[in-house]
Design a protein around this motif. Structure first.
Motif, PDB file in Angstrom:
ATOM      1  N   THR A   1      10.319  67.491  14.474  1.00  0.00           N
ATOM      2  CA  THR A   1      10.490  67.175  15.892  1.00  0.00           C
ATOM      3  C   THR A   1       9.136  67.114  16.580  1.00  0.00           C
ATOM      4  O   THR A   1       8.294  67.988  16.387  1.00  0.00           O
ATOM      5  CB  THR A   1      11.341  68.266  16.565  1.00  0.00           C
ATOM      6  N   SER A   2       8.960  66.078  17.361  1.00  0.00           N
ATOM      7  CA  SER A   2       7.763  66.015  18.198  1.00  0.00           C
ATOM      8  C   SER A   2       8.068  66.782  19.479  1.00  0.00           C
ATOM      9  O   SER A   2       8.832  66.324  20.327  1.00  0.00           O
ATOM     10  CB  SER A   2       7.410  64.563  18.520  1.00  0.00           C
TER      11      SER A   2
ATOM     12  N   ILE B   1       7.263  65.014  22.691  1.00  0.00           N
ATOM     13  CA  ILE B   1       8.306  64.078  23.147  1.00  0.00           C
ATOM     14  C   ILE B   1       9.458  64.861  23.769  1.00  0.00           C
ATOM     15  O   ILE B   1       9.989  64.488  24.814  1.00  0.00           O
ATOM     16  CB  ILE B   1       8.801  63.205  21.973  1.00  0.00           C
ATOM     17  N   LEU B   2       9.812  65.982  23.126  1.00  0.00           N
ATOM     18  CA  LEU B   2      10.887  66.817  23.665  1.00  0.00           C
ATOM     19  C   LEU B   2      10.565  67.257  25.091  1.00  0.00           C
ATOM     20  O   LEU B   2      11.425  67.258  25.965  1.00  0.00           O
ATOM     21  CB  LEU B   2      11.090  68.040  22.761  1.00  0.00           C
TER      22      LEU B   2
ATOM     23  N   TYR C   1      10.685  64.115  27.577  1.00  0.00           N
ATOM     24  CA  TYR C   1      12.044  63.604  27.824  1.00  0.00           C
ATOM     25  C   TYR C   1      13.065  64.736  27.826  1.00  0.00           C
ATOM     26  O   TYR C   1      14.201  64.563  27.398  1.00  0.00           O
ATOM     27  CB  TYR C   1      12.411  62.551  26.773  1.00  0.00           C
TER      28      TYR C   1
ATOM     29  N   LEU D   1      16.445  64.093  29.467  1.00  0.00           N
ATOM     30  CA  LEU D   1      17.319  63.229  28.679  1.00  0.00           C
ATOM     31  C   LEU D   1      17.880  63.983  27.474  1.00  0.00           C
ATOM     32  O   LEU D   1      19.089  64.013  27.247  1.00  0.00           O
ATOM     33  CB  LEU D   1      16.533  61.996  28.211  1.00  0.00           C
ATOM     34  N   ILE D   2      16.993  64.600  26.698  1.00  0.00           N
ATOM     35  CA  ILE D   2      17.395  65.139  25.393  1.00  0.00           C
ATOM     36  C   ILE D   2      18.232  66.410  25.570  1.00  0.00           C
ATOM     37  O   ILE D   2      19.259  66.580  24.919  1.00  0.00           O
ATOM     38  CB  ILE D   2      16.152  65.398  24.518  1.00  0.00           C
TER      39      ILE D   2
ATOM     40  N   LYS E   1      21.924  68.739  16.608  1.00  0.00           N
ATOM     41  CA  LYS E   1      21.801  67.436  15.967  1.00  0.00           C
ATOM     42  C   LYS E   1      21.366  67.629  14.520  1.00  0.00           C
ATOM     43  O   LYS E   1      21.823  66.937  13.635  1.00  0.00           O
ATOM     44  CB  LYS E   1      20.798  66.565  16.724  1.00  0.00           C
TER      45      LYS E   1
ATOM     46  N   PHE F   1      21.202  67.598  20.722  1.00  0.00           N
ATOM     47  CA  PHE F   1      21.458  66.461  21.614  1.00  0.00           C
ATOM     48  C   PHE F   1      22.948  66.465  21.929  1.00  0.00           C
ATOM     49  O   PHE F   1      23.696  67.320  21.477  1.00  0.00           O
ATOM     50  CB  PHE F   1      21.015  65.129  21.002  1.00  0.00           C
TER      51      PHE F   1
END
Lengths: 465, 400
Positions: free
Chosen positions: A331-332, A335-336, A339, A342-343, A442, A454
């Protein structure tokens, strides 16, 4: 007045038939017959303490103003992370405001009631107005152990505050004793248990009465302990099993569902000592909108007779997953973070120019006749009605519970997304079937110990005509 | 004012390796197998090639990125080589690059080559993922058959076909491709299959069974292109030229805006319109002589017949069951070489393999599969999933 403002519950849909355990393992452990009544609740492969806490909290907060919450406490002995604020993930999944405090209460089965006392004292002190407390557990147990039969998985959430109180907090009393009836070391998967007779005689039947008596003395109340069984509610052995940290919350929630103004409710949590709290139900309880609670979840069940499915979901057997499962789940976390709404929160956007809801939201509106740039405002999808537009049941995709079922779901008010489906069988899905979004695991990254979450779609039974 | 690609580029040579589970060869050797055939066909020397476009897709399990694998395998003399990748439409993308390079006047003779080596992964099907790091965190656990299978649920919901009615039409599609593949020496799968076998095959992703899915293959295909003038100077008598090169790319409309029903390809519909306009084709059902379409799954071929305006909306089932797309059906033969289904699907090569069959047919060199007097051959090459994809439509035909 300080007390409980709202409640919510979650019990996983899957219930392991205890006879299935006995049928498979009775040759090895005939003593299991003594506890082989009814069913125990069992997490689906994509559920854990955190996902159950999110579901129970969504139920608790339905129809309420989330912006009033000043703190979020999560209580569990099975937190997915040892060093990462699990209550903070809960907060993000519920899309609560950033300016609140969070706290994990862990490592004792009474951490739920301890969190409740801390929250109520805090509101009483005037420092905070509303605090959400969620208690959740899915404890692992060895195959053919008594714990496998006794334990259940579940969660319940309570909102406490000083306004619109449905059950007034009268008082609490606690004691701490390092009574090690069981323990789980830092690097072990399962509990280690001492002899049941000692636990019963020296622990449970001494510590609990003493603490409950302490509370009654403090509040000038009397209750004939042990003599009037009508006043003691079901321990839910045949419906869910004992849900660990969550169990006092689960039982309290079930009672709140049917409580009448004036009822006095005593709830106690046990684990190296005990907590006891006393509440009195108010007239306000009639104004709380209906919710699933525990009863709604108990009614929504699928009995699982396949014991090997239980073993597989709980990593008690090693199954051949095939070469397709050999993917890197790295997992990045940057990015988590970028976003996170969203996630974790399932938040998309709504275009301020044309009003189109969209997920994921991007800088340019997806409506081909709009195309406005930077026009998106946050829009929550987790509670929006949606239906299946396309679907399949996929035997090729690597899955712990094949076939992998997924498809495009479309929100009634706008927005659509291709999503994994969960808590369903191929026969449950058809174009037009309503779904509800559900926060789920997920994947679990074995190499790095990271659980990725997610939202998935849970097909709903057709509404009764 | 743009004038399009029509008749500006001639194909003077093509080559295609045998497709299949080529345990005997790696990517580099397959590239040479196709190239040797192509070079001989083109009647030129390797050193006449001034530039090349190289298509390969799944870099992680294939030859890696950059254009070097092509230059190295063919020992190209330090000429410009560009690597392109556009999912399963990669092969056509390499061809487009080469054609536009010639049409621009930048180069006289250009090579387009596609290649994929998929059978060194150790498992069946295509590798999972590939949507990017962010997409991997929110995208469902899908596979290619699962993504495409969903067309069936939406198509049924829209046109009211029962599951069995649609299953039968899908089986007829695969049956036809197996018939054609059986008479093609270069095809991956060369066995005719009975309808009952297709209908009763193990389920992969509902409602697609094993025989609704194309082969996963190794292979390479290539083309050498130039201008019609140079082609004549090189001594080529019967010229085949490019009539249209269209591509349409999803922009999130299908996957995030509540309009598309999930029952067809928005991109294919648009790319077909673009291609027909560029080629000057008014009535595709009458004018297109034959097609190679991207039948990664039988349901893809079914809805594509409608997106390409060969069958009317909702009518592909009837045309398929009537044999309209069969080699001897009197309609528009589709997949004369067996298609992705039976010729096979080495991703980066497939677009060029489709053109190879149209090229053979237009030259009258298709042997047992030969279609009578074809004028236009259409290829349709698609990459991605129904909700998010790139779709190219190319038309080649007799130069006049």
């Amino acid at each position: 007045m300080v007390g409980i403002v709202s409640y919510g519950g979650y019990i996983p849909r899957l219930r392991l038939n205890r006879m299935a355990v006995l049928k498979s393992m009775g040759w090895f452990a005939p003593n299991l017959a003594g506890s082989a009544q009814g069913e125990r609740s069992m997490c689906n492969w994509d559920e854990d303490s955190l996902t159950m806490a999110v579901a129970a909290s969504q139920d608790c907060l339905a129809g309420l103003d989330k912006s009033k919450i000043d703190a979020v406490y999560l209580a569990s002995t099975t937190m997915p992370f040892s060093d990462r604020d699990n209550a903070g993930i809960l907060k993000a999944a519920l899309n609560l405001k950033d300016d609140l405090s969070t706290g994990d209460f862990a490592t004792s089965l009474k951490s739920g009631t301890s969190a409740m006392i801390a929250a109520l004292d805090s509101v009483k002190g005037g420092n905070k107005k509303q605090i959400l407390i969620s208690a959740s557990d899915n404890r692992r147990s060895k195959s053919a152990s008594v714990q496998e039969m006794w334990f259940g998985d579940g969660a319940s959430s309570l909102l406490v505050g000083d306004d619109n109180v449905i059950a007034e907090f009268l008082d609490s009393y606690s004691e701490s004793h390092d009574f090690v009836d069981h323990y789980r070391g830092q690097n072990t998967k399962f509990d280690y248990n001492w002899e049941e007779r000692w636990i019963r005689d020296e622990g449970y039947s001494k510590i609990y009465p003493h603490v409950i008596q302490g509370l009654l003395d403090k509040t000038d109340m009397s209750m004939d302990l042990g003599v009037n069984p009508d006043q003691v509610v079901s321990n839910m052995h045949e419906e869910t099993g004992e849900c660990g940290t969550a169990h006092p919350f689960v039982m309290l929630t079930r009672e709140l569902e049917k409580a009448q103004p004036g009822d006095k409710l005593l709830v106690a949590g046990y684990g190296q000592g005990a907590d006891a709290l006393l509440f009195e139900v108010t007239e306000n309880i009639k104004n709380l909108p209906g919710r699933n609670g525990i009863s709604g979840n108990l009614a929504r069940k699928k009995v699982e007779d396949t014991y090997t499915k239980w073993l597989q979901f709980n990593e008690l057997i090693e199954t051949e997953m095939g070469a397709r499962a050999e993917v890197s789940n790295r997992t990045s976390v940057s990015i988590l973070w970028r976003y996170r709404k969203l996630i974790l929160g399932f938040v998309g956007g709504r275009c301020k120019e044309c009003g189109t809801p969209q997920i994921p939201s991007e800088r340019i509106c997806v409506n081909p006749s709009c195309g406005a740039i930077d026009s998106q405002e946050d829009y929550e999808f987790a509670d929006k009605p949606a239906k299946i537009l396309t679907f399949t049941a996929d035997n090729l995709a690597a899955s712990l519970a094949p076939p992998a079922i997924y498809g495009m779901i479309q929100f009634d008010d706008g927005g659509r997304m291709m999503m994994d489906f969960t808590d369903c069988m191929p026969d449950d899905v058809e174009v037009g079937v309503p779904i509800k979004p559900s926060f789920r695991k997920k994947y679990y990254d074995q190499d790095r110990g990271f659980t990725g979450y997610f939202w998935k779609a849970v097909p709903q039974p057709a509404p009764e005509q | 004012m743009a004038t399009g690609i029509k008749d500006k580029v001639a194909i003077i040579g093509m080559g295609c390796s045998k497709f299949g589970e080529r345990w005997d060869m790696g990517a580099e050797e397959l590239i040479v197998e196709a190239f040797v055939e192509c070079l001989e066909d083109a009647k030129i020397e390797k050193n006449d090639i001034q530039a090349a476009w190289f298509g390969s897709c799944i870099a992680e399990v294939n030859v890696g990125s950059t254009a070097m694998p092509l230059a190295r395998s063919l020992r190209l003399p330090h000429i410009p080589v560009t690597r392109v990748e556009n999912a399963c439409a990669t092969g056509t993308e390499a061809f487009r690059g080469a054609c536009y390079a010639v049409a621009s006047g930048a180069y006289d003779i250009v090579l387009a080559q596609g290649q994929e080596k998929l059978k060194d992964t150790g498992y069946g099907g295509l590798p999972a993922g590939g949507g990017g790091t962010k997409a991997d965190m929110i995208s469902p656990n899908t596979t290619a058959p699962g993504n495409f299978a969903q067309l069936a649920s939406a198509y049924r919901a829209r046109y009211g076909y029962s599951r069995d009615e649609l299953k039968l039409a899908l089986a007829n599609i695969s049956w036809k491709s197996h018939q054609n593949g059986a008479i093609n020496p270069k095809a991956h799968l060369r066995k005719p299959i009975a309808i009952e076998t297709i209908l009763n095959a193990p389920m992969i992703a509902d409602p697609l069974g094993l025989f609704d899915c194309c082969g996963v293959s190794d292979g390479s295909a290539c083309a050498i292109v130039t201008t019609p003038e140079i082609a004549k100077d090189l001594g080529h008598k019967k010229l085949l030229t490019v009539k249209a090169l269209a591509i349409a790319v999803s922009n999130g409309y299908e996957s995030a805006f509540n309009e598309w029903k999930g029952d067809h390809f928005v991109t294919a519909d648009k790319a077909a319109d673009m291609a027909y306009a560029e080629a000057g084709i008014k009535n595709p059902r009458e004018e297109i002589s034959m097609m190679e379409v991207h039948d990664c799954f039988s349901i893809t071929e079914l809805v594509t017949m409608e997106d390409l305006k060969i069958s009317a909306r909702g009518e592909a089932v009837k045309d398929i069951n009537d044999g309209f797309y069969n080699l001897d059906g009197g309609g528009v033969p589709c997949q004369p070489d067996g298609g992705l289904k039976c010729f096979g699907h080495p991703i980066g090569a497939s677009g060029l393999r489709m053109l190879y069959e149209m090229y053979l047919q237009l030259h009258g060199r298709a042997g047992e599969r030969q279609i009578e007097n074809p004028i236009y051959g259409l290829t349709h090459n698609l990459g991605g999933s129904p909700r998010d994809n790139v779709c190219s439509v190319a038309i080649i035909g007799q130069y006049r």
